[in-house]
Design a protein around this motif. Structure first.
Motif, PDB file in Angstrom:
ATOM      1  N   THR A   5      35.719  32.451  29.933  1.00 21.15           N
ATOM      2  CA  THR A   5      35.280  33.668  30.613  1.00 21.15           C
ATOM      3  C   THR A   5      34.812  33.360  32.030  1.00 21.15           C
ATOM      4  OG1 THR A   5      34.610  34.578  28.480  1.00 21.15           O
ATOM      5  CG2 THR A   5      33.761  35.665  30.431  1.00 21.15           C
ATOM      6  N   ALA A   6      34.169  32.234  32.218  1.00 17.76           N
ATOM      7  CA  ALA A   6      33.753  31.837  33.561  1.00 17.76           C
ATOM      8  C   ALA A   6      34.962  31.566  34.447  1.00 17.76           C
ATOM      9  CB  ALA A   6      32.868  30.603  33.489  1.00 17.76           C
ATOM     10  N   TRP A   7      35.984  30.924  33.896  1.00 14.75           N
ATOM     11  CA  TRP A   7      37.226  30.699  34.647  1.00 14.75           C
ATOM     12  C   TRP A   7      37.862  32.028  35.028  1.00 14.75           C
ATOM     13  CZ3 TRP A   7      40.447  26.678  36.270  1.00 14.75           C
ATOM     14  CH2 TRP A   7      39.944  25.391  36.065  1.00 14.75           C
ATOM     15  N   GLY A   8      37.894  32.961  34.092  1.00 16.06           N
ATOM     16  CA  GLY A   8      38.474  34.270  34.363  1.00 16.06           C
ATOM     17  C   GLY A   8      37.712  35.029  35.432  1.00 16.06           C
ATOM     18  N   SER A   9      36.386  34.968  35.367  1.00 16.56           N
ATOM     19  CA  SER A   9      35.572  35.647  36.370  1.00 16.56           C
ATOM     20  C   SER A   9      35.753  35.032  37.750  1.00 16.56           C
ATOM     21  CB  SER A   9      34.100  35.597  35.974  1.00 16.56           C
ATOM     22  OG  SER A   9      33.905  36.249  34.749  1.00 16.56           O
ATOM     23  N   ALA A  10      35.791  33.705  37.815  1.00 19.78           N
ATOM     24  CA  ALA A  10      35.987  33.028  39.099  1.00 19.78           C
ATOM     25  C   ALA A  10      37.367  33.336  39.679  1.00 19.78           C
ATOM     26  CB  ALA A  10      35.804  31.526  38.928  1.00 19.78           C
ATOM     27  N   THR A  11      38.368  33.357  38.815  1.00 21.59           N
ATOM     28  CA  THR A  11      39.718  33.683  39.271  1.00 21.59           C
ATOM     29  C   THR A  11      39.792  35.121  39.782  1.00 21.59           C
ATOM     30  OG1 THR A  11      40.603  32.160  37.629  1.00 21.59           O
ATOM     31  CG2 THR A  11      42.151  33.710  38.604  1.00 21.59           C
ATOM     32  N   THR A  12      39.132  36.032  39.088  1.00 25.35           N
ATOM     33  CA  THR A  12      39.104  37.428  39.527  1.00 25.35           C
ATOM     34  C   THR A  12      38.429  37.554  40.884  1.00 25.35           C
ATOM     35  OG1 THR A  12      39.030  38.179  37.247  1.00 25.35           O
ATOM     36  CG2 THR A  12      38.322  39.736  38.926  1.00 25.35           C
ATOM     37  N   LEU A  13      37.299  36.903  41.052  1.00 19.94           N
ATOM     38  CA  LEU A  13      36.584  36.972  42.318  1.00 19.94           C
ATOM     39  C   LEU A  13      37.415  36.411  43.465  1.00 19.94           C
ATOM     40  CD1 LEU A  13      33.873  37.620  43.732  1.00 19.94           C
ATOM     41  CD2 LEU A  13      33.212  35.262  43.259  1.00 19.94           C
ATOM     42  N   LEU A  14      38.013  35.258  43.256  1.00 14.57           N
ATOM     43  CA  LEU A  14      38.820  34.651  44.314  1.00 14.57           C
ATOM     44  C   LEU A  14      40.070  35.474  44.628  1.00 14.57           C
ATOM     45  CD1 LEU A  14      38.550  30.877  43.377  1.00 14.57           C
ATOM     46  CD2 LEU A  14      37.469  32.066  45.283  1.00 14.57           C
ATOM     47  N   LEU A  16      40.417  38.801  44.245  1.00 13.16           N
ATOM     48  CA  LEU A  16      40.025  40.011  44.969  1.00 13.16           C
ATOM     49  C   LEU A  16      39.620  39.694  46.403  1.00 13.16           C
ATOM     50  CD1 LEU A  16      38.100  42.059  42.265  1.00 13.16           C
ATOM     51  CD2 LEU A  16      40.362  42.486  43.223  1.00 13.16           C
ATOM     52  N   ILE A  17      38.965  38.569  46.621  1.00 15.02           N
ATOM     53  CA  ILE A  17      38.642  38.160  47.995  1.00 15.02           C
ATOM     54  C   ILE A  17      39.927  37.914  48.776  1.00 15.02           C
ATOM     55  CG2 ILE A  17      37.667  36.277  49.364  1.00 15.02           C
ATOM     56  CD1 ILE A  17      35.407  36.128  47.299  1.00 15.02           C
ATOM     57  N   GLY A  18      40.899  37.282  48.151  1.00 15.20           N
ATOM     58  CA  GLY A  18      42.184  37.044  48.809  1.00 15.20           C
ATOM     59  C   GLY A  18      42.922  38.331  49.129  1.00 15.20           C
ATOM     60  N   LEU A  19      42.896  39.295  48.203  1.00 11.95           N
ATOM     61  CA  LEU A  19      43.550  40.584  48.445  1.00 11.95           C
ATOM     62  C   LEU A  19      42.871  41.336  49.579  1.00 11.95           C
ATOM     63  CD1 LEU A  19      45.640  42.719  47.548  1.00 11.95           C
ATOM     64  CD2 LEU A  19      43.901  43.575  45.962  1.00 11.95           C
ATOM     65  N   PHE A  65      43.589  47.849  42.744  1.00 13.59           N
ATOM     66  CA  PHE A  65      42.512  46.860  42.721  1.00 13.59           C
ATOM     67  C   PHE A  65      42.104  46.522  41.287  1.00 13.59           C
ATOM     68  CE2 PHE A  65      41.920  47.799  47.214  1.00 13.59           C
ATOM     69  CZ  PHE A  65      41.554  46.563  47.703  1.00 13.59           C
ATOM     70  N   ILE A  66      42.023  47.529  40.421  1.00 12.95           N
ATOM     71  CA  ILE A  66      41.643  47.281  39.030  1.00 12.95           C
ATOM     72  C   ILE A  66      42.731  46.476  38.315  1.00 12.95           C
ATOM     73  CG2 ILE A  66      41.266  48.428  36.806  1.00 12.95           C
ATOM     74  CD1 ILE A  66      39.752  50.599  38.355  1.00 12.95           C
ATOM     75  N   THR A  67      43.992  46.815  38.563  1.00 12.70           N
ATOM     76  CA  THR A  67      45.087  46.077  37.931  1.00 12.70           C
ATOM     77  C   THR A  67      45.109  44.624  38.374  1.00 12.70           C
ATOM     78  OG1 THR A  67      46.384  48.116  37.815  1.00 12.70           O
ATOM     79  CG2 THR A  67      47.582  46.033  37.595  1.00 12.70           C
TER      80      THR A  67
END
Length: 86
Positions: A5-14, A16-19, A65-67
């Motif tokens: 879950t931490a990996w997933g959250s970090a990947t999501t954050l990075l 979205l920052i990239g987008l 953004f949600i997708t």
């Protein structure tokens, strides 16, 4: 919170920052206004490009953004499970 879950959250954050950087990185606004500018740019693209109403443009942009967040979380969660096998 487990490691996947931490990996997933970090990947999501990075992701979205990239987008947001991709959509608003060349604007003249300060970086704390970039998320709003990225959303507005995506809305403008949908409304002007496809000729839809403004409300639908906002709905589609928020949906994008949600997708992106859901897909990147799933990919990060899967990677976290692969890397952290016992």
């Amino acid at each position: 919170m487990n490691k996947a879950t931490a990996w997933g959250s970090a990947t999501t954050l990075l992701t979205l920052i990239g987008l947001i950087y991709l959509l608003a990185g060349d604007s003249h606004f300060p970086f704390w206004q970039w998320p709003y500018e990225a959303l507005q740019g995506l809305v403008f693209s949908f409304v002007w490009g496809f000729g839809i109403s403004e409300i639908l443009g906002f709905a589609f942009s928020i949906g994008v953004f949600i997708t992106v967040a859901i897909v990147s979380f799933a990919i990060g969660h899967k990677l976290g499970r692969c890397f952290n096998k016992p």
